[in-house]
Design a protein around this motif. Structure first.
Motif, mmCIF file in Angstrom:
data_model
loop_
_atom_site.group_PDB
_atom_site.id
_atom_site.type_symbol
_atom_site.label_atom_id
_atom_site.label_comp_id
_atom_site.label_asym_id
_atom_site.label_seq_id
_atom_site.Cartn_x
_atom_site.Cartn_y
_atom_site.Cartn_z
ATOM 1 N N LEU A 61 43.172 52.481 35.770
ATOM 2 C CA LEU A 61 42.590 51.599 34.516
ATOM 3 C C LEU A 61 43.615 50.394 34.630
ATOM 4 N N VAL A 62 44.768 50.349 35.057
ATOM 5 C CA VAL A 62 45.510 49.416 35.302
ATOM 6 C C VAL A 62 44.846 48.432 36.536
ATOM 7 N N ALA A 63 44.492 48.795 37.407
ATOM 8 C CA ALA A 63 43.955 47.873 38.206
ATOM 9 C C ALA A 63 42.741 47.123 37.932
ATOM 10 N N THR A 64 41.667 47.906 37.274
ATOM 11 C CA THR A 64 40.640 47.438 36.660
ATOM 12 C C THR A 64 41.049 46.194 35.479
ATOM 13 N N PRO A 90 51.617 56.135 49.088
ATOM 14 C CA PRO A 90 51.075 55.167 48.109
ATOM 15 C C PRO A 90 49.417 55.345 48.045
ATOM 16 N N ILE A 91 48.897 54.961 47.018
ATOM 17 C CA ILE A 91 47.565 54.867 46.555
ATOM 18 C C ILE A 91 47.233 53.724 46.472
ATOM 19 N N VAL A 92 45.945 53.287 47.303
ATOM 20 C CA VAL A 92 45.423 51.967 47.269
ATOM 21 C C VAL A 92 44.353 51.838 46.229
ATOM 22 N N TYR A 93 44.125 50.999 45.424
ATOM 23 C CA TYR A 93 43.020 50.788 44.453
ATOM 24 C C TYR A 93 42.390 49.582 44.773
ATOM 25 N N GLN A 94 41.330 49.754 45.277
ATOM 26 C CA GLN A 94 40.268 48.633 45.571
ATOM 27 C C GLN A 94 39.087 48.496 44.402
ATOM 28 N N VAL A 95 39.300 47.297 43.783
ATOM 29 C CA VAL A 95 38.484 46.994 42.544
ATOM 30 C C VAL A 95 37.053 46.222 43.087
ATOM 31 N N ASP A 96 36.020 46.467 42.464
ATOM 32 C CA ASP A 96 34.805 45.880 42.511
ATOM 33 C C ASP A 96 34.382 45.039 41.342
ATOM 34 N N ARG A 97 34.337 43.734 41.307
ATOM 35 C CA ARG A 97 33.818 42.952 40.051
ATOM 36 C C ARG A 97 32.110 43.265 39.857
ATOM 37 N N THR A 98 31.948 44.277 39.287
ATOM 38 C CA THR A 98 30.548 44.656 39.245
ATOM 39 C C THR A 98 29.753 43.764 38.460
ATOM 40 N N ARG A 99 30.043 43.288 37.111
ATOM 41 C CA ARG A 99 29.343 42.431 36.376
ATOM 42 C C ARG A 99 30.591 41.840 35.475
ATOM 43 N N THR A 105 32.242 43.489 30.251
ATOM 44 C CA THR A 105 32.613 43.404 31.765
ATOM 45 C C THR A 105 32.645 44.532 32.216
ATOM 46 N N THR A 106 31.896 44.811 33.489
ATOM 47 C CA THR A 106 32.217 46.087 34.233
ATOM 48 C C THR A 106 32.806 46.021 35.437
ATOM 49 N N ARG A 107 33.488 47.069 35.679
ATOM 50 C CA ARG A 107 34.366 47.275 37.026
ATOM 51 C C ARG A 107 34.259 48.682 37.656
ATOM 52 N N ARG A 108 34.431 48.672 38.938
ATOM 53 C CA ARG A 108 34.230 49.974 39.472
ATOM 54 C C ARG A 108 35.543 49.714 40.466
ATOM 55 N N SER A 123 34.469 51.536 34.689
ATOM 56 C CA SER A 123 35.157 51.175 33.242
ATOM 57 C C SER A 123 34.465 49.976 32.732
ATOM 58 N N SER A 124 34.207 50.011 31.586
ATOM 59 C CA SER A 124 33.407 48.718 30.848
ATOM 60 C C SER A 124 34.242 48.141 29.632
#
Length: 300
Positions: A61-64, A90-99, A105-108, A123-124
């Motif tokens: 949620l921080v990443a998005t 480590p964990i890598v977080y890859q964010v997709d800017r869906t809309r 605003t929607t993120r995956r 998340s929305s």
């Protein structure tokens, strides 16, 4: 809430607590930005055999949230836990800017370890808007200061629950009723598990951080309601317990400057899975968030 030498305080059972422990959680949620939509997080040094699910959800949620304009608040998230997280890497977080819409605003985001996804979340976010407003009432429960501390609950437990052993406590945790893990419990179908939480120190004035800490908290005691319904405990009867999916709806602005009540129950369990639902209330009575989770629960 710091010891005289600047280190963490120790609870009655010798477990670290206080502002330094809370600060360590804040640092855990302060992800490293690798690229515009790529982040990296780590796990605490004192970790169990797998990464705590609430940590992954909060970091995701921080990443998005860091890719969304500051005038938009998260109002929902829907997540799946795919593989156990490895706390040693480590964990890598890859964010997709869906809309990016005018109001929403929607993120995956996908959390990746060893080249494979371990967690996915959508998340929305929404701009603040006026509208109809109602909510259920805060349950009638004792004030948190009148309830036993976590160390007092653990002192009364027989046998001692292994999953709480020596883990630093960034939160003051007060169970309203005696937890099922304090002794050989009888099955109590339909039981409600209600817990007061408060950060054991002061959080920075960062709205996104407060809501991410609530996401972290949401996975701490949620499946307790499933276990209490059947009178089973981790380490005694339960051989495997893991979050499968997780959903949250944030109804009102989140601030964790005071106590919040987490009121949970389990409407169903079958097929090695248990469903739990929860509601977070501010001490003032405002309904802050609703949570639903299904967990894997394998018993002897």
């Amino acid at each position: 809430m710091t010891a005289a030498d600047g280190g963490p305080l120790l609870d009655d059972d010798g477990v670290p607590r206080g502002q330094p422990v809370l600060d360590a959680l804040v640092r855990l949620l302060d992800l490293e930005r690798l690229e515009e939509d790529l982040f990296r997080g780590v796990s605490p040094p004192m970790s169990p055999v797998r990464v705590f699910g609430g940590q992954v959800a909060a970091q995701a949620l921080v990443a998005t949230g860091r890719t969304v304009p500051p005038d938009r608040r998260v109002h929902s998230l829907h997540a799946y836990f795919i593989r156990p997280g490895d706390p040693s890497v480590p964990i890598v977080y890859q964010v997709d800017r869906t809309r990016d819409g005018r109001s929403f605003t929607t993120r995956r985001v996908v959390a990746i370890q060893h080249g494979k996804p371990i967690f996915t979340m959508s998340s929305s976010f929404q701009v603040d808007e006026p509208g109809v407003d109602h909510a259920v009432d805060l349950p009638a429960v004792p004030e948190p200061e009148t309830l036993p501390t976590m160390s007092e609950r653990l002192a009364a437990a027989d046998p001692k629950p292994p999953f709480f052993a020596r883990v630093p406590r960034p939160f003051d945790i007060r169970y309203v009723e005696a937890p099922h893990w304090t002794g050989r419990a009888q099955p109590r179908p339909g039981v409600r598990v209600r817990v007061w939480f408060r950060p054991d120190g002061a959080l920075p004035d960062d709205d996104l951080l407060h809501v991410c800490v609530l996401a972290y908290l949401s996975d701490l005691t949620l499946l307790d309601s499933v276990l209490a319904s059947h009178g089973v405990a981790v380490g005694e009867d339960v051989t495997q317990l893991a979050s499968l999916d997780h959903a949250m709806w944030f109804h009102r602005p989140i601030r964790l400057d005071d106590w919040v009540l987490y009121d949970t129950d389990s409407p169903s369990a079958s097929g090695g899975r248990g469903l739990a639902t929860g509601r977070f209330f501010a001490r003032s009575g405002a309904l802050l968030a609703t949570v639903v989770q299904e967990g894997l629960i394998r018993v002897r």
